[in-house]
Design a protein around this motif. Structure first.
Motif, PDB file in Angstrom:
ATOM      1  N   TRP A  79       0.832  -1.198   0.000  1.00 14.29           N
ATOM      2  CA  TRP A  79       0.000   0.000   0.000  1.00 14.29           C
ATOM      3  C   TRP A  79       0.865   1.247   0.000  1.00 14.29           C
ATOM      4  CZ3 TRP A  79      -3.849  -1.724   4.399  1.00 14.29           C
ATOM      5  CH2 TRP A  79      -4.693  -2.712   3.887  1.00 14.29           C
ATOM      6  N   GLU A  80       0.413   2.278  -0.682  1.00 12.39           N
ATOM      7  CA  GLU A  80       1.169   3.518  -0.780  1.00 12.39           C
ATOM      8  C   GLU A  80       1.024   4.317   0.511  1.00 12.39           C
ATOM      9  OE1 GLU A  80       1.828   7.107  -4.055  1.00 12.39           O
ATOM     10  OE2 GLU A  80       0.090   5.785  -4.159  1.00 12.39           O
ATOM     11  N   ASP A  81       2.120   4.895   0.976  1.00 14.04           N
ATOM     12  CA  ASP A  81       2.100   5.670   2.215  1.00 14.04           C
ATOM     13  C   ASP A  81       1.477   7.052   1.989  1.00 14.04           C
ATOM     14  OD1 ASP A  81       3.345   3.671   3.660  1.00 14.04           O
ATOM     15  OD2 ASP A  81       5.363   4.422   3.221  1.00 14.04           O
ATOM     16  N   GLY A  82       0.904   7.595   3.044  1.00 13.13           N
ATOM     17  CA  GLY A  82       0.492   8.990   3.053  1.00 13.13           C
ATOM     18  C   GLY A  82      -0.751   9.333   2.265  1.00 13.13           C
ATOM     19  N   VAL A 128      -3.569  14.736  -3.784  1.00 12.22           N
ATOM     20  CA  VAL A 128      -3.413  14.106  -5.095  1.00 12.22           C
ATOM     21  C   VAL A 128      -3.517  12.594  -4.973  1.00 12.22           C
ATOM     22  CG1 VAL A 128      -1.867  13.760  -7.050  1.00 12.22           C
ATOM     23  CG2 VAL A 128      -2.035  16.010  -5.985  1.00 12.22           C
ATOM     24  N   LYS A 129      -2.807  12.018  -3.991  1.00  8.91           N
ATOM     25  CA  LYS A 129      -2.872  10.573  -3.785  1.00  8.91           C
ATOM     26  C   LYS A 129      -4.290  10.136  -3.421  1.00  8.91           C
ATOM     27  CE  LYS A 129       1.931   9.839  -2.292  1.00  8.91           C
ATOM     28  NZ  LYS A 129       2.811   9.396  -1.170  1.00  8.91           N
ATOM     29  N   THR A 130      -4.970  10.947  -2.623  1.00  9.10           N
ATOM     30  CA  THR A 130      -6.334  10.631  -2.228  1.00  9.10           C
ATOM     31  C   THR A 130      -7.262  10.608  -3.431  1.00  9.10           C
ATOM     32  OG1 THR A 130      -6.070  11.567  -0.003  1.00  9.10           O
ATOM     33  CG2 THR A 130      -8.310  11.402  -0.858  1.00  9.10           C
ATOM     34  N   GLU A 131      -7.141  11.618  -4.305  1.00  7.26           N
ATOM     35  CA  GLU A 131      -7.986  11.697  -5.487  1.00  7.26           C
ATOM     36  C   GLU A 131      -7.734  10.517  -6.428  1.00  7.26           C
ATOM     37  OE1 GLU A 131      -8.940  14.816  -9.163  1.00  7.26           O
ATOM     38  OE2 GLU A 131      -7.782  15.459  -7.406  1.00  7.26           O
ATOM     39  N   ASN A 132      -6.468  10.167  -6.628  1.00 10.33           N
ATOM     40  CA  ASN A 132      -6.125   9.045  -7.502  1.00 10.33           C
ATOM     41  C   ASN A 132      -6.638   7.722  -6.944  1.00 10.33           C
ATOM     42  OD1 ASN A 132      -4.837  10.743  -9.305  1.00 10.33           O
ATOM     43  ND2 ASN A 132      -2.803  10.431  -8.395  1.00 10.33           N
ATOM     44  N   PHE A 133      -6.485   7.555  -5.632  1.00 13.02           N
ATOM     45  CA  PHE A 133      -6.938   6.332  -4.976  1.00 13.02           C
ATOM     46  C   PHE A 133      -8.458   6.201  -5.065  1.00 13.02           C
ATOM     47  CE2 PHE A 133      -7.993   3.820  -1.107  1.00 13.02           C
ATOM     48  CZ  PHE A 133      -7.269   2.665  -1.417  1.00 13.02           C
ATOM     49  N   ALA A 134      -9.171   7.319  -4.855  1.00 15.08           N
ATOM     50  CA  ALA A 134     -10.634   7.302  -4.928  1.00 15.08           C
ATOM     51  C   ALA A 134     -11.107   6.972  -6.340  1.00 15.08           C
ATOM     52  CB  ALA A 134     -11.195   8.650  -4.487  1.00 15.08           C
ATOM     53  N   ALA A 135     -10.424   7.527  -7.340  1.00 15.89           N
ATOM     54  CA  ALA A 135     -10.792   7.262  -8.735  1.00 15.89           C
ATOM     55  C   ALA A 135     -10.651   5.778  -9.066  1.00 15.89           C
ATOM     56  CB  ALA A 135      -9.931   8.099  -9.672  1.00 15.89           C
TER      57      ALA A 135
END
Length: 233
Positions: A23-26, A32-39
């Motif tokens: 899993w990716e940290d942070g 940005v990471k949150t938006e990509n993960f949600a998508a």
């Protein structure tokens, strides 16, 4: 009887080193990471071999409000918003496991932000009354950094508690799980009620509740679950 922090239910996942390494940290604190993960999460059920269902209209009128106007909430709008939780002739507009309704709803009104209410904590009763249960001020720092501006601009907060005395006698430990499901049902009802009554809302999954636990006379037999911030958009 004492129930430990809700997070401890899921502590076993923290021991799976192999999965954690994948899993990716942070993600939680990186927009940005949150938006990509949600998508990616939203698209995880896009099947290769699909059977298309007939098209139909969808009412997409729900949204999370992360910034609120500073207009004072009228007492009538507050009443309309909370009315979905009202019990009429022993019936509710939303379901609960076993018909027990063990979730307690506590409103925190900010100073000068809700008509007819002083700053403080108010318990909601399903006969559509509220009762002041404590004074005090919730500081901005009671929330984690990424939620502080949401809290700062809202007119009032709602805290949701699970009272195990009114669930576990029937369901034992599973009552805790059912209580969490009940809270989710209430959150949906209030989110829709906010939209229907011209209010914005934002569900806050976690906060540093221990930092405000002593402000009001919280019953130790009630478990804090989550919060919601509300105000005019």
């Amino acid at each position: 009887m004492a129930i430990k922090n809700i997070h401890e239910i899921f502590d076993a996942f923290d021991d799976d080193a192999e999965r954690l390494d994948s899993w990716e940290d942070g993600i939680m604190f990186d927009p940005v990471k949150t938006e990509n993960f949600a998508a990616k999460s939203i698209k995880r059920h896009e099947f290769i071999d699909e059977i298309k269902l007939p098209d139909c209209d969808v009412a997409l009128n729900r949204q999370s409000t992360r910034g609120f106007s500073q207009e004072k909430i009228t007492f009538e709008d507050l009443s309309k918003f909370l009315s979905v939780l009202k019990c009429v002739d022993s019936k509710f507009s939303y379901p609960s496991a076993g018909g027990l309704y063990p979730i307690d709803v506590i409103l925190y009104a900010k100073e000068g932000r809700v008509e007819n209410l002083e700053e403080g904590f108010y318990a909601y009763s399903s006969n559509h009354y509220i009762q002041k249960i404590g004074d005090g001020h919730v500081p901005k720092t009671a929330h984690f950094f990424n939620n502080r501006e949401i809290f700062h601009s809202s007119a009032f907060s709602i805290f949701f508690f699970y009272d195990y005395n009114w669930s576990m006698p029937k369901y034992g430990g599973m009552g805790y799980f059912y209580g969490i499901l009940d809270a989710g049902i209430i959150l949906e009802a209030l989110t829709n009620s906010a939209e229907e009554n011209g209010l914005g809302s934002c569900i806050i999954g976690d906060m540093k509740f221990s930092s405000i636990k002593d402000i009001a006379d919280w019953n130790n037999e009630k478990v804090y679950l989550c919060a919601m911030e509300v105000g005019y958009k």
